[in-house]
Design a protein around this motif. Structure first.
Motif, PDB file in Angstrom:
ATOM      1  N   VAL A 125      -2.147  -3.987  -5.900  1.00  0.00           N
ATOM      2  CA  VAL A 125      -0.691  -4.122  -5.784  1.00  0.00           C
ATOM      3  C   VAL A 125      -0.177  -5.224  -6.697  1.00  0.00           C
ATOM      4  O   VAL A 125       0.825  -5.063  -7.406  1.00  0.00           O
ATOM      5  N   ILE A 126      -0.876  -6.346  -6.709  1.00  0.00           N
ATOM      6  CA  ILE A 126      -0.477  -7.459  -7.570  1.00  0.00           C
ATOM      7  C   ILE A 126      -0.534  -7.064  -9.038  1.00  0.00           C
ATOM      8  O   ILE A 126       0.392  -7.344  -9.806  1.00  0.00           O
ATOM      9  N   ARG A 127      -1.597  -6.374  -9.424  1.00  0.00           N
ATOM     10  CA  ARG A 127      -1.721  -5.978 -10.825  1.00  0.00           C
ATOM     11  C   ARG A 127      -0.630  -4.977 -11.206  1.00  0.00           C
ATOM     12  O   ARG A 127      -0.124  -5.005 -12.326  1.00  0.00           O
ATOM     13  N   TYR A 128      -0.248  -4.096 -10.266  1.00  0.00           N
ATOM     14  CA  TYR A 128       0.845  -3.179 -10.583  1.00  0.00           C
ATOM     15  C   TYR A 128       2.151  -3.941 -10.769  1.00  0.00           C
ATOM     16  O   TYR A 128       2.924  -3.656 -11.702  1.00  0.00           O
ATOM     17  N   LEU A 129       2.420  -4.912  -9.921  1.00  0.00           N
ATOM     18  CA  LEU A 129       3.651  -5.692 -10.052  1.00  0.00           C
ATOM     19  C   LEU A 129       3.660  -6.473 -11.366  1.00  0.00           C
ATOM     20  O   LEU A 129       4.694  -6.584 -12.029  1.00  0.00           O
ATOM     21  N   GLU A 130       2.510  -7.017 -11.736  1.00  0.00           N
ATOM     22  CA  GLU A 130       2.423  -7.741 -13.008  1.00  0.00           C
ATOM     23  C   GLU A 130       2.587  -6.778 -14.178  1.00  0.00           C
ATOM     24  O   GLU A 130       3.288  -7.084 -15.154  1.00  0.00           O
ATOM     25  N   HIS A 131       1.939  -5.623 -14.078  1.00  0.00           N
ATOM     26  CA  HIS A 131       1.997  -4.633 -15.163  1.00  0.00           C
ATOM     27  C   HIS A 131       3.413  -4.098 -15.345  1.00  0.00           C
ATOM     28  O   HIS A 131       3.885  -3.947 -16.483  1.00  0.00           O
ATOM     29  N   SER A 132       4.096  -3.804 -14.247  1.00  0.00           N
ATOM     30  CA  SER A 132       5.448  -3.233 -14.325  1.00  0.00           C
ATOM     31  C   SER A 132       6.512  -4.292 -14.571  1.00  0.00           C
ATOM     32  O   SER A 132       7.650  -3.959 -14.919  1.00  0.00           O
ATOM     33  N   ASP A 133       6.157  -5.566 -14.387  1.00  0.00           N
ATOM     34  CA  ASP A 133       7.090  -6.685 -14.602  1.00  0.00           C
ATOM     35  C   ASP A 133       8.372  -6.503 -13.771  1.00  0.00           C
ATOM     36  O   ASP A 133       9.465  -6.730 -14.249  1.00  0.00           O
ATOM     37  N   ARG A 134       8.194  -6.083 -12.494  1.00  0.00           N
ATOM     38  CA  ARG A 134       9.352  -5.838 -11.627  1.00  0.00           C
ATOM     39  C   ARG A 134       9.525  -6.924 -10.576  1.00  0.00           C
ATOM     40  O   ARG A 134      10.466  -6.883  -9.784  1.00  0.00           O
ATOM     41  N   GLY A 135       8.610  -7.872 -10.524  1.00  0.00           N
ATOM     42  CA  GLY A 135       8.700  -8.867  -9.465  1.00  0.00           C
ATOM     43  C   GLY A 135       9.764  -9.912  -9.728  1.00  0.00           C
ATOM     44  O   GLY A 135      10.159 -10.110 -10.881  1.00  0.00           O
ATOM     45  N   PRO A 136      10.247 -10.562  -8.676  1.00  0.00           N
ATOM     46  CA  PRO A 136       9.855 -10.335  -7.290  1.00  0.00           C
ATOM     47  C   PRO A 136      10.506  -9.081  -6.720  1.00  0.00           C
ATOM     48  O   PRO A 136      11.628  -8.732  -7.086  1.00  0.00           O
ATOM     49  N   VAL A 137       9.797  -8.414  -5.813  1.00  0.00           N
ATOM     50  CA  VAL A 137      10.278  -7.162  -5.228  1.00  0.00           C
ATOM     51  C   VAL A 137      10.475  -7.321  -3.719  1.00  0.00           C
ATOM     52  O   VAL A 137       9.958  -8.251  -3.100  1.00  0.00           O
ATOM     53  N   HIS A 138      11.220  -6.381  -3.155  1.00  0.00           N
ATOM     54  CA  HIS A 138      11.248  -6.211  -1.708  1.00  0.00           C
ATOM     55  C   HIS A 138      10.011  -5.381  -1.372  1.00  0.00           C
ATOM     56  O   HIS A 138       9.917  -4.214  -1.742  1.00  0.00           O
ATOM     57  N   LEU A 139       9.059  -5.989  -0.703  1.00  0.00           N
ATOM     58  CA  LEU A 139       7.759  -5.354  -0.445  1.00  0.00           C
ATOM     59  C   LEU A 139       7.741  -4.773   0.964  1.00  0.00           C
ATOM     60  O   LEU A 139       8.068  -5.470   1.939  1.00  0.00           O
ATOM     61  N   VAL A 140       7.373  -3.493   1.065  1.00  0.00           N
ATOM     62  CA  VAL A 140       7.367  -2.791   2.348  1.00  0.00           C
ATOM     63  C   VAL A 140       5.990  -2.155   2.548  1.00  0.00           C
ATOM     64  O   VAL A 140       5.514  -1.419   1.683  1.00  0.00           O
ATOM     65  N   GLY A 141       5.344  -2.446   3.673  1.00  0.00           N
ATOM     66  CA  GLY A 141       4.019  -1.897   3.935  1.00  0.00           C
ATOM     67  C   GLY A 141       3.896  -1.343   5.328  1.00  0.00           C
ATOM     68  O   GLY A 141       4.476  -1.879   6.277  1.00  0.00           O
ATOM     69  N   ASN A 142       3.139  -0.268   5.463  1.00  0.00           N
ATOM     70  CA  ASN A 142       2.876   0.364   6.755  1.00  0.00           C
ATOM     71  C   ASN A 142       1.378   0.355   7.032  1.00  0.00           C
ATOM     72  O   ASN A 142       0.583   0.700   6.162  1.00  0.00           O
TER      73      ASN A 142
END
Length: 325
Positions: A101-118
């Motif tokens: 998840v962290i690598r995807y956020l770094e790769h997409s350069d979209r952070g910080p995000v509203h993170l939702v997990g189930n």
């Protein structure tokens, strides 16, 4: 911990018909494909969000909630390694999944995000938010699979000892092969929902397609068992000394957090959501009497209202802070 606030029903843009699964594409990160589905925002000022599914699920678990939140959020939903259409992982520990998840956020350069997990995605999201606060604006946890040690509190509890066996993935593959798809579908729906009969027909069709996909993916049993083993291991480690305890990591979360639990959850101890809300400093709790393990599917409108309530609360706090300065 405080009580969650609900935004008015009028704040939620409810569609006349159920939206279809959102389109997606694979993204290659560190040589591995991660499949991502996209829910386009309906407003220019929308902020980035990332949805993380639970054990055995996929990005399609967020179809309805992502639509309801699209006035505020530009949503991405990922398939964790080994699930949906993503490549299998080398490891399935909570740490490895959180790193994806962290690598995807770094790769997409979209952070910080509203993170939702189930469920499993909730424990993964706690680790991400606790260790990388720079990547998370707010945190929403739906029936998070945080540590509890009473196996009687989970329908999967009786299988927990078996996942530690070295050949557990072969046992799981044999079990899947011996169980007809219709039986698997009935078992999954009964375990995840408080009111299976109330599930819209289209969502029943979608859920069955997800189960059919599991039967067609050779690496699925290993991914499922690996993640369940990772959860069991994290549960045991959580009550031992050390920085890797999920409870210690939860205490480090600084993002405003909403924790949602279902009173009829058969997979996560129903006492866990309150424990999670107590552990995270800036948290609010919502327990739903008429929900099971996947409230974002079963009760998406009230989940959206709770999220909007948290967002409105934080907007007011920022406005007050700005005036005082």
């Amino acid at each position: 911990m405080k009580r969650a606030l609900l935004a008015p029903e009028s704040d939620v843009n409810v569609p006349e018909t159920l939206p279809p699964p959102w389109p997606g594409r694979p993204v290659t990160i560190d040589g591995t494909r991660t499949f991502v589905r996209y829910t386009p925002a309906r407003a220019q000022a929308a902020e980035p969000a990332l949805y993380v599914h639970g054990l055995g699920g996929s990005a399609n678990n967020w179809i309805d909630l992502a639509y309801l939140m699209a006035d505020r959020w530009d949503g991405h939903a990922i398939d964790l390694p080994g699930f949906g259409q993503s490549d299998p992982g080398h490891r399935y520990t909570i740490a490895a999944l959180a790193n994806r998840v962290i690598r995807y956020l770094e790769h997409s350069d979209r952070g910080p995000v509203h993170l939702v997990g189930n469920s499993l995605g909730g424990s993964v999201s706690v680790r991400v938010a606790g260790l990388r606060p720079d990547l998370v604006r707010t945190l929403t946890l739906v029936s998070p699979a945080m540590p509890f040690l009473d196996p009687r509190r989970s329908a999967q509890g009786r299988f927990a000892p078996f996942v530690l066996l070295p050949f557990a993935n072969r046992l799981a593959a044999w079990r899947m092969g011996a169980m007809p798809i219709d039986d698997m579908f009935t078992m999954v729906i009964a375990a995840c929902f408080a009111e299976p009969e109330a599930l819209p027909e289209q969502r029943r069709i979608d859920a069955r397609k997800e189960i059919e996909l599991r039967y067609s993916v050779p690496h699925y049993p290993a991914a499922y068992v690996g993640c369940l083993r990772g959860l069991v291991t994290s549960f045991l480690r959580a009550y031992l000394p050390g920085a890797n305890s999920l409870w210690r990591i939860a205490a480090k979360v600084t993002a405003p957090t909403l924790v949602i639990g279902g009173a009829h959850d058969q997979l996560v101890d129903t006492r866990v959501p309150a424990q999670v809300a107590k552990a995270i400093p800036d948290s609010r709790l919502l327990m739903l009497d008429n929900a099971g393990h996947v409230a974002q599917i079963e009760r998406p409108q009230i989940v959206a209202r709770a999220i909007l309530g948290m967002l409105g609360e934080n907007s007011e706090e920022r406005a007050i802070s700005t005036k005082s300065n």
